[in-house]
Design a protein around this motif. Structure first.
Motif, PDB file in Angstrom:
ATOM      1  N   LEU A 196      -7.414   4.765  -0.037  1.00  0.00           N
ATOM      2  CA  LEU A 196      -7.602   3.291  -1.346  1.00  0.00           C
ATOM      3  C   LEU A 196      -8.546   2.964  -0.974  1.00  0.00           C
ATOM      4  CD1 LEU A 196      -5.819   1.334  -1.875  1.00  0.00           C
ATOM      5  CD2 LEU A 196      -4.602   0.136   0.076  1.00  0.00           C
TER       6      LEU A 196
ATOM      7  N   GLU B  33      -9.487  -5.608   1.844  1.00  0.00           N
ATOM      8  CA  GLU B  33     -10.305  -4.228   2.300  1.00  0.00           C
ATOM      9  C   GLU B  33      -8.465  -3.122   1.652  1.00  0.00           C
ATOM     10  OE1 GLU B  33     -14.014  -5.014   4.814  1.00  0.00           O
ATOM     11  OE2 GLU B  33     -12.247  -4.437   5.269  1.00  0.00           O
ATOM     12  N   GLY B  34      -8.851  -2.292   1.684  1.00  0.00           N
ATOM     13  CA  GLY B  34      -8.151  -0.818   2.424  1.00  0.00           C
ATOM     14  C   GLY B  34      -8.486  -0.351   3.285  1.00  0.00           C
ATOM     15  N   ASP B  35      -8.769   1.347   2.684  1.00  0.00           N
ATOM     16  CA  ASP B  35      -9.346   2.081   4.361  1.00  0.00           C
ATOM     17  C   ASP B  35     -10.827   1.816   3.882  1.00  0.00           C
ATOM     18  OD1 ASP B  35      -5.949   3.464   3.185  1.00  0.00           O
ATOM     19  OD2 ASP B  35      -5.921   2.243   4.857  1.00  0.00           O
TER      20      ASP B  35
ATOM     21  N   LYS C  66       0.991  -1.086  -0.038  1.00  0.00           N
ATOM     22  CA  LYS C  66       0.055  -0.111   0.045  1.00  0.00           C
ATOM     23  C   LYS C  66       0.671   1.429   0.130  1.00  0.00           C
ATOM     24  CE  LYS C  66      -3.474  -1.856   2.740  1.00  0.00           C
ATOM     25  NZ  LYS C  66      -4.539  -2.727   3.704  1.00  0.00           N
TER      26      LYS C  66
ATOM     27  N   PHE D  41     -10.079   5.767  -9.400  1.00  0.00           N
ATOM     28  CA  PHE D  41      -8.809   4.981  -9.932  1.00  0.00           C
ATOM     29  C   PHE D  41      -8.345   4.165  -9.653  1.00  0.00           C
ATOM     30  CE2 PHE D  41      -7.119   9.231 -12.160  1.00  0.00           C
ATOM     31  CZ  PHE D  41      -7.990  10.448 -11.093  1.00  0.00           C
TER      32      PHE D  41
ATOM     33  N   GLN E 286     -10.472   9.982  -5.422  1.00  0.00           N
ATOM     34  CA  GLN E 286      -9.696  10.569  -4.911  1.00  0.00           C
ATOM     35  C   GLN E 286     -11.069  12.179  -4.569  1.00  0.00           C
ATOM     36  OE1 GLN E 286      -7.026  12.853  -8.049  1.00  0.00           O
ATOM     37  NE2 GLN E 286      -5.753  13.499  -6.244  1.00  0.00           N
TER      38      GLN E 286
ATOM     39  N   ILE F 245      -7.184  -3.758  -2.417  1.00  0.00           N
ATOM     40  CA  ILE F 245      -5.879  -3.572  -2.800  1.00  0.00           C
ATOM     41  C   ILE F 245      -6.375  -5.944  -3.323  1.00  0.00           C
ATOM     42  CG2 ILE F 245      -5.344  -4.700  -0.460  1.00  0.00           C
ATOM     43  CD1 ILE F 245      -2.681  -3.586  -1.857  1.00  0.00           C
TER      44      ILE F 245
ATOM     45  N   TYR G 271      -4.107  -9.194  -4.768  1.00  0.00           N
ATOM     46  CA  TYR G 271      -2.942  -9.719  -4.822  1.00  0.00           C
ATOM     47  C   TYR G 271      -2.775 -10.501  -6.223  1.00  0.00           C
ATOM     48  CZ  TYR G 271      -2.121  -7.165  -0.115  1.00  0.00           C
ATOM     49  OH  TYR G 271      -2.354  -5.673   0.285  1.00  0.00           O
TER      50      TYR G 271
ATOM     51  N   ARG H 202       0.603  -2.333  -9.734  1.00  0.00           N
ATOM     52  CA  ARG H 202       2.147  -1.806  -9.453  1.00  0.00           C
ATOM     53  C   ARG H 202       3.097  -2.945  -9.744  1.00  0.00           C
ATOM     54  NH1 ARG H 202       5.342  -5.172  -5.520  1.00  0.00           N
ATOM     55  NH2 ARG H 202       5.698  -3.770  -3.730  1.00  0.00           N
TER      56      ARG H 202
ATOM     57  N   TYR I 177      -8.615   3.570  -5.959  1.00  0.00           N
ATOM     58  CA  TYR I 177      -8.733   4.746  -5.018  1.00  0.00           C
ATOM     59  C   TYR I 177     -10.219   5.106  -5.473  1.00  0.00           C
ATOM     60  CZ  TYR I 177      -3.488   3.709  -4.513  1.00  0.00           C
ATOM     61  OH  TYR I 177      -2.465   2.757  -3.912  1.00  0.00           O
TER      62      TYR I 177
ATOM     63  N   GLY J 268       0.311  12.058  -0.189  1.00  0.00           N
ATOM     64  CA  GLY J 268      -0.129  13.144   0.508  1.00  0.00           C
ATOM     65  C   GLY J 268      -0.766  14.402  -0.040  1.00  0.00           C
ATOM     66  N   ILE J 269      -1.591  15.024   0.236  1.00  0.00           N
ATOM     67  CA  ILE J 269      -2.487  15.922  -0.254  1.00  0.00           C
ATOM     68  C   ILE J 269      -2.212  16.661  -2.034  1.00  0.00           C
ATOM     69  CG2 ILE J 269      -4.578  18.147  -0.054  1.00  0.00           C
ATOM     70  CD1 ILE J 269      -4.564  15.122   1.730  1.00  0.00           C
TER      71      ILE J 269
ATOM     72  N   LEU K 243      -9.130  15.623   0.642  1.00  0.00           N
ATOM     73  CA  LEU K 243      -9.123  14.112   1.011  1.00  0.00           C
ATOM     74  C   LEU K 243      -7.575  13.394   0.413  1.00  0.00           C
ATOM     75  CD1 LEU K 243     -12.632  13.729   2.070  1.00  0.00           C
ATOM     76  CD2 LEU K 243     -10.893  14.374   3.353  1.00  0.00           C
ATOM     77  N   GLY K 244      -7.371  14.007  -0.650  1.00  0.00           N
ATOM     78  CA  GLY K 244      -6.197  13.499  -1.781  1.00  0.00           C
ATOM     79  C   GLY K 244      -7.019  11.844  -2.088  1.00  0.00           C
ATOM     80  N   LEU K 245      -5.706  11.351  -2.902  1.00  0.00           N
ATOM     81  CA  LEU K 245      -6.267   9.809  -2.544  1.00  0.00           C
ATOM     82  C   LEU K 245      -6.756   8.677  -1.419  1.00  0.00           C
ATOM     83  CD1 LEU K 245      -4.484  10.596  -5.520  1.00  0.00           C
ATOM     84  CD2 LEU K 245      -4.940   8.462  -5.592  1.00  0.00           C
TER      85      LEU K 245
ATOM     86  N   THR L  87      -0.489  -6.639  -9.083  1.00  0.00           N
ATOM     87  CA  THR L  87      -1.416  -6.275  -7.634  1.00  0.00           C
ATOM     88  C   THR L  87      -2.298  -5.501  -8.159  1.00  0.00           C
ATOM     89  OG1 THR L  87       0.207  -6.841  -6.094  1.00  0.00           O
ATOM     90  CG2 THR L  87      -1.004  -4.964  -5.372  1.00  0.00           C
TER      91      THR L  87
ATOM     92  N   TYR M  32      -4.963  -1.696  -7.154  1.00  0.00           N
ATOM     93  CA  TYR M  32      -5.926  -1.103  -6.577  1.00  0.00           C
ATOM     94  C   TYR M  32      -6.646  -0.628  -7.577  1.00  0.00           C
ATOM     95  CZ  TYR M  32      -0.598  -1.818  -4.979  1.00  0.00           C
ATOM     96  OH  TYR M  32       0.128  -1.811  -4.765  1.00  0.00           O
TER      97      TYR M  32
END
Lengths: 110, 111
Positions: B45, B57-59, A97, B90, B37, B48, B50, B94, B35, A101-102, B41-43, B31, B33
């Motif tokens: 996850l 599960e991601g976040d 993972k 997105f 955005q 994921i 494998y 990997r 995401y 950053g923002i 808040l940014g990106l 792998t 992913y």
């Protein structure tokens, strides 16, 4: 948890000026990547640089693991450099993972 | 040329409808992913994968599920979409040196 802090949050440059973008990490890392994104666009990998210095054209990335930071240097900025630069880090404990950053929003003016 | 593709690029759905976002890659990467955005808040996850049928599960997995039946395809499914799932999604894969490659994104609006 892992945190990635980018500075500055935004930057305005006159065309031809240099700039340095910073990325600081709260934990030690094993992977580190810089991305470029235009508004409404995808993430384009600029550097994969988990340690040391890499250069590509006018862009240079330096990652110092001991200091938990990475920088992206833009030299002789051009209008086409405008966009957002994101850094992302990975750690051994996080497996595959990345934590992002923002971003730093860069605007280069003529 | 290494590539991650996403379909559709833009999608408008009504609340409660099902949504299927598709991602493909031609690099045989194990792998992959998903995401999302959002401004400020940014990106984040979501999931994921494998490899085939090996997903984690991601976040922020709540409200989403995924499917990976072939290594080159990874789908994101929203069962009964909610307005707070309006976002840009997105997909990424990997590479062998841990570098991630991103697709062009899908802009989803849930009305």
């Amino acid at each position: 948890g892992q945190q990635v802090q980018q500075s500055p949050t935004s930057l305005v440059l006159q065309e031809g000026e240099n700039a340095e973008l910073q990325c600081n990490f709260s934990t030690s890392l094993n992977s580190m990547q810089w991305f470029y994104q235009r508004p409404g666009g995808s993430l384009i990998s600029v550097f994969y640089n988990p340690s040391g210095t890499k250069q590509s054209g006018r862009l240079t990335s330096t990652t110092v693991i001991k200091e938990r930071r990475s920088s992206l240097h833009i030299s002789s900025s051009q209008i086409t450099d405008s966009g957002t630069y994101l850094c992302a880090m990975g750690t051994n404990s996080a497996g595959n993972k990345l934590t992002f950053g923002i971003g730093t929003r860069v605007l280069v003016r003529p | 040329d290494m590539k991650v593709t996403q379909m559709p690029r833009y999608l408008i759905k009504r609340m409660g409808e099902n949504v299927l976002l598709e991602c493909g890659q031609d690099m045989s990467h194990e792998t992959m992913y998903w995401y999302r955005q959002d401004p400020g808040l940014g990106l984040q996850l979501i999931y994921i994968s494998y490899d085939v049928d090996s997903n984690s599960e991601g976040d922020i997995p709540k409200g989403y599920r995924v499917s990976r039946k072939k290594r080159e395809h990874f789908s994101l499914i929203l069962d009964s979409a909610k307005t707070n799932q309006t976002s840009v999604y997105f997909c990424a894969s990997r590479g062998q040196y841990a570098e991630q490659f991103f697709g062009p994104g899908t802009r989803l609006t849930v009305l």
